[in-house]
Design a protein around this motif. Structure first.
Motif, short mmCIF file in Angstrom:
data_model
loop_
_atom_site.label_atom_id
_atom_site.label_comp_id
_atom_site.label_asym_id
_atom_site.label_seq_id
_atom_site.Cartn_x
_atom_site.Cartn_y
_atom_site.Cartn_z
N ASN A 53 2.86 3.54 117.77
CA ASN A 53 1.69 3.36 118.63
C ASN A 53 1.35 1.87 118.71
O ASN A 53 1.13 1.21 117.70
CB ASN A 53 0.50 4.14 118.06
CG ASN A 53 -0.64 4.25 119.05
OD1 ASN A 53 -0.83 3.37 119.89
ND2 ASN A 53 -1.40 5.33 118.95
N GLU A 54 1.32 1.33 119.93
CA GLU A 54 1.05 -0.08 120.11
C GLU A 54 -0.36 -0.47 119.69
O GLU A 54 -0.65 -1.64 119.47
CB GLU A 54 1.27 -0.48 121.57
CG GLU A 54 2.72 -0.30 122.04
CD GLU A 54 2.89 -0.72 123.49
OE1 GLU A 54 1.86 -1.04 124.13
OE2 GLU A 54 4.04 -0.70 123.98
N THR A 55 -1.22 0.51 119.54
CA THR A 55 -2.59 0.21 119.12
C THR A 55 -2.60 -0.41 117.73
O THR A 55 -3.42 -1.27 117.43
CB THR A 55 -3.45 1.49 119.12
OG1 THR A 55 -3.39 2.08 120.42
CG2 THR A 55 -4.90 1.18 118.75
N PHE A 56 -1.66 0.04 116.89
CA PHE A 56 -1.58 -0.48 115.54
C PHE A 56 -0.47 -1.53 115.49
O PHE A 56 0.59 -1.32 114.88
CB PHE A 56 -1.29 0.66 114.55
CG PHE A 56 -2.32 1.76 114.60
CD1 PHE A 56 -3.49 1.66 113.87
CD2 PHE A 56 -2.11 2.88 115.38
CE1 PHE A 56 -4.44 2.67 113.92
CE2 PHE A 56 -3.05 3.90 115.43
CZ PHE A 56 -4.22 3.79 114.70
N GLY A 57 -0.71 -2.65 116.11
CA GLY A 57 0.29 -3.69 116.21
C GLY A 57 0.67 -4.33 114.90
O GLY A 57 1.75 -4.92 114.76
N PHE A 58 -0.20 -4.19 113.89
CA PHE A 58 0.09 -4.80 112.60
C PHE A 58 1.13 -4.00 111.81
O PHE A 58 1.62 -4.45 110.78
CB PHE A 58 -1.20 -4.91 111.77
CG PHE A 58 -1.88 -3.59 111.52
CD1 PHE A 58 -1.61 -2.86 110.37
CD2 PHE A 58 -2.78 -3.08 112.43
CE1 PHE A 58 -2.23 -1.64 110.14
CE2 PHE A 58 -3.41 -1.86 112.21
CZ PHE A 58 -3.14 -1.14 111.06
N VAL A 59 1.46 -2.79 112.29
CA VAL A 59 2.48 -1.98 111.64
C VAL A 59 3.71 -1.93 112.54
O VAL A 59 3.68 -1.34 113.61
CB VAL A 59 1.97 -0.54 111.39
CG1 VAL A 59 3.05 0.29 110.70
CG2 VAL A 59 0.71 -0.56 110.55
N THR A 60 4.78 -2.58 112.12
CA THR A 60 6.01 -2.59 112.91
C THR A 60 6.76 -1.27 112.70
O THR A 60 6.55 -0.59 111.69
CB THR A 60 6.90 -3.77 112.49
OG1 THR A 60 7.30 -3.61 111.12
CG2 THR A 60 6.15 -5.09 112.64
N PRO A 61 7.64 -0.91 113.63
CA PRO A 61 8.36 0.36 113.51
C PRO A 61 9.22 0.49 112.26
O PRO A 61 9.53 1.61 111.85
CB PRO A 61 9.23 0.38 114.78
CG PRO A 61 8.51 -0.48 115.75
CD PRO A 61 7.89 -1.57 114.93
N MET A 62 9.62 -0.64 111.66
CA MET A 62 10.51 -0.58 110.51
C MET A 62 9.77 -0.51 109.18
O MET A 62 10.41 -0.31 108.14
CB MET A 62 11.44 -1.81 110.51
CG MET A 62 12.43 -1.84 111.65
SD MET A 62 13.42 -0.30 111.72
CE MET A 62 14.25 -0.36 110.14
#
Length: 287
Positions: A53-62
């Protein structure tokens, strides 16, 4: 017999001291390490969902997968220490006490597992009865995938029988039958896991399903993934028991780890049957 005597007599050691913390008798910190690793699985899964979810930009997919993999190593290390402390030590010390307590410990553990899966099923039934269900993507496997689910179910059911009769053979002193059925159980468990992985591949790559695709998918992948994790853990335990069995560490009087692992394996078998009925067969049933 002390830990030092154990090491000197048999060349084996405990991966954890017996008296820790000091003054609390025989204790071990390995269950806590195992619990930390297990908690990391859920944290990693949550971070993976947030990373989509782009809303949580501080969490990257990896971040999520990295936490999950790291937690896996912590979990396996804790599991090794725990199993060694709880079971293997008793063999090398020739200690036959504590079997009843360990069996009851497994029963209590399975009680917590019922609560864990119960929470997942509660979520599933909650969304199943909600208004969102009509918009949810439901999918009941048919054709080859349907046959794969049925075959996987048969494999897991048969593995419960092979493990049960392996234990019976051990108690009757039939060592060759015990070893053969134990290996058969381990092979069937690995085949089941491989079938589950292939099913996920077909669902995600060819069917377009994903863990974040909708309410049905989140419940489906959450529950089947949790079960797959438990089957994998069961396969690890079966592998440990199998190695010990080939070293001649079991007899009709010394079968605590065989009995407790059997209880765990029968539990995951029963959960899978319930999953098949609820998730696969019941996905498109109207109320």
């Amino acid at each position: 017999m002390t830990v030092t005597d154990d090491s000197e007599d048999h060349g084996h050691h405990l991966p954890a001291v017996e008296d820790w913390p000091k003054g609390f008798g025989e204790a071990s910190w390995w269950p806590f390490i195992t619990a930390v690793g297990a908690a990391g699985f859920y944290i990693g899964a949550a971070l993976y969902v947030l990373g989509q979810n782009e809303t949580f930009g501080f969490v990257t997919p990896m971040v999520g997968p990295a936490v999950f993999v790291g937690s896996l190593f912590v979990f396996l290390a804790g599991l090794y220490g725990w199993v060694y402390h709880a079971f293997v030590k008793h063999f090398w010390s020739r200690d036959t006490t504590g079997g009843k307590a360990l069996r009851w410990g497994m029963i209590l553990f399975l009680g917590t597992e019922v609560a864990t899966f119960g929470a997942g099923f509660t979520y599933y039934f909650f969304i199943r009865a909600g208004s969102q269900w009509s918009q949810a993507l439901t999918h009941v496997p048919d054709g080859f995938l349907g046959a794969l689910v049925l075959a996987n179910t048969a494999i897991l059911v048969v593995s419960s029988f092979t493990l049960h009769f392996a234990h019976v053979a051990l108690r009757k002193g039939n060592r060759s039958r015990f070893l053969g059925l134990l290996v058969a159980t381990l092979v069937l468990g690995v085949v089941f896991i491989a079938g589950q992985v292939y099913e996920y591949y077909e669902f995600i790559v060819h069917e377009g399903l994903s863990p974040t695709g909708g309410v049905f998918e989140s419940a489906f992948f959450g529950l089947t993934g949790l079960h797959g994790l438990h089957v994998t853990l069961g396969a690890v335990l079966l592998a440990i028991v199998t190695v010990r069995a080939f070293k001649g560490q079991y007899s009709h009087e010394r079968d605590v780890s065989v009995a407790t692992v059997s209880m765990y394996w029968h539990f995951v078998d029963a959960v899978w049957i319930f999953l098949v009925v609820v998730l696969y067969a019941g996905a498109e049933v109207s109320f």
